[in-house]
Motif scaffolding. Sequence first.
Motif: not given
Ligand code: F0G
Length: 463
Positions: A157, A159, A264, A399
Amino acid sequence: MPSSTTSEKGSQPSQATFRFRCIGCGGMTGSAAQDFRCSECGNLLEITDASWNSHNPIALKSLWRERRTLNAALDLSGVWRFRELLPVPESGEYVVTLREGNTPLYELPQSSRATGISRLYAKHQGINPTGSFKDAGMTVAATFARQAGYRWVACASTGNTSASMAAYAARGGMRSLVLVPEGKISWSKLSQALDYGALTCQLRTDFDGCLRLLQELVRRAPVYQLNSINPFRLEGQKTLALELLEQLDWQPPDHIIVPGGNLGNSSAIGKALLEMLEIGLIPRLPKLSVIQAEGANALVRTLREASGKRLVSVEAETRATAIRIGNPASWEKAVKVLQATGGACEQVSELEIAEAKAAIGAEGIGCEPASAVTLAGLKKLLHQGFVKAEETVVLVLTGNLLKDPDFTMAFHRGDLFRGTAQEQESLKLNSFRHPPVVIDATLDAVIKTLEQAEKSDATDSNA
Ligand code: F0G
């Protein structure tokens, strides 16, 4: 009070009818291997269910609306409320829920004025139990991990996945193993995993290195992987789009804009849109566009340099650490949904991200840096003529603002770009900065500070 796991007899889901389908060769199977890849061609699997098409769209809409008035745990969840279009476990007792989903759709009046787009909305997935969109997918995947009897769940991850997985594992009585890149995730996210009881390993590598290691681990150890390669995650994340359309009274917006990291979420939203069209829940498809940071632009390059036919990986670097990913696992799924919906893929600079994040904060909403790429990307797409001012646009904020306080503090203190090539250019963002002031604890000092603020507000509005 409903508990975090459900056992109400009235809310028992029906018998599972879903299957796994390979996105490459289209092969169907009733069960998936630990790596969630097709045993024939090695491509990723997705979940499908013939029963989804048998629903009457008008009946579904009223059923889902009615559930918002009910108090059973499955109905209080903004994910399981839409269970007719989800894989359902054998028994409601397996469901692990923290009442995820049910996130607000906000208007963005200031950004509307600044961009000229009168119908501009933010779907704020940061208003989820652990502060990110991951919870919508995690409730479904954790449920199936529990049903399968796993003691350990695991993820790589940047995070947010780890924070979410650790929370759902704890609620579901499972242990969680977190692999994160050392020094490259925010303390706020890391601290969540610790508090929720995860076994947390900070690896001396990047996210892509963590994910590679996890793929090897799941072949050797009885741990269940909860990265977005896991198709149950994407099923839960589909509900973002279902809930959004419900909030818009099933009138599709023209554009949905989402950040892209491991890809994803864009894949999940696209899958939901295509399914909604097929079932007749919506009359037409919105365009789904994906925005990446310039320093983590694998999908942008994959489309520009390889026409979406092979992945162009990159060495990722961005202060938007959530999307600091160079080798996105779901790139093929994302290419398919971009092509099917006619969406665009763009990249934005670190400066543009910082400006957009400050602008979203100034709306009284706020988000983490990775989410702000959506507003920055919208400005580019508008400039290019891909988005028109009279269209309806929804930005997916992934987020919460509190996810990365270091970024926010560095920005307001004027430290974010200090010593970088953008230091000079970053001065143009000074009007967005609101650094704290340290003053004597006297009434005079506070009044003087107030008067100074009043004066500089007047100067700004005359400028
Ligand atoms: N925005 C946030 C706040 C994220 O934490 C992530 C991905 C993304 C966008 C992108 O989304 O990977 O589906 O294209 N975070 C992952 C994690 C990789 O490990 O928390 P995605």
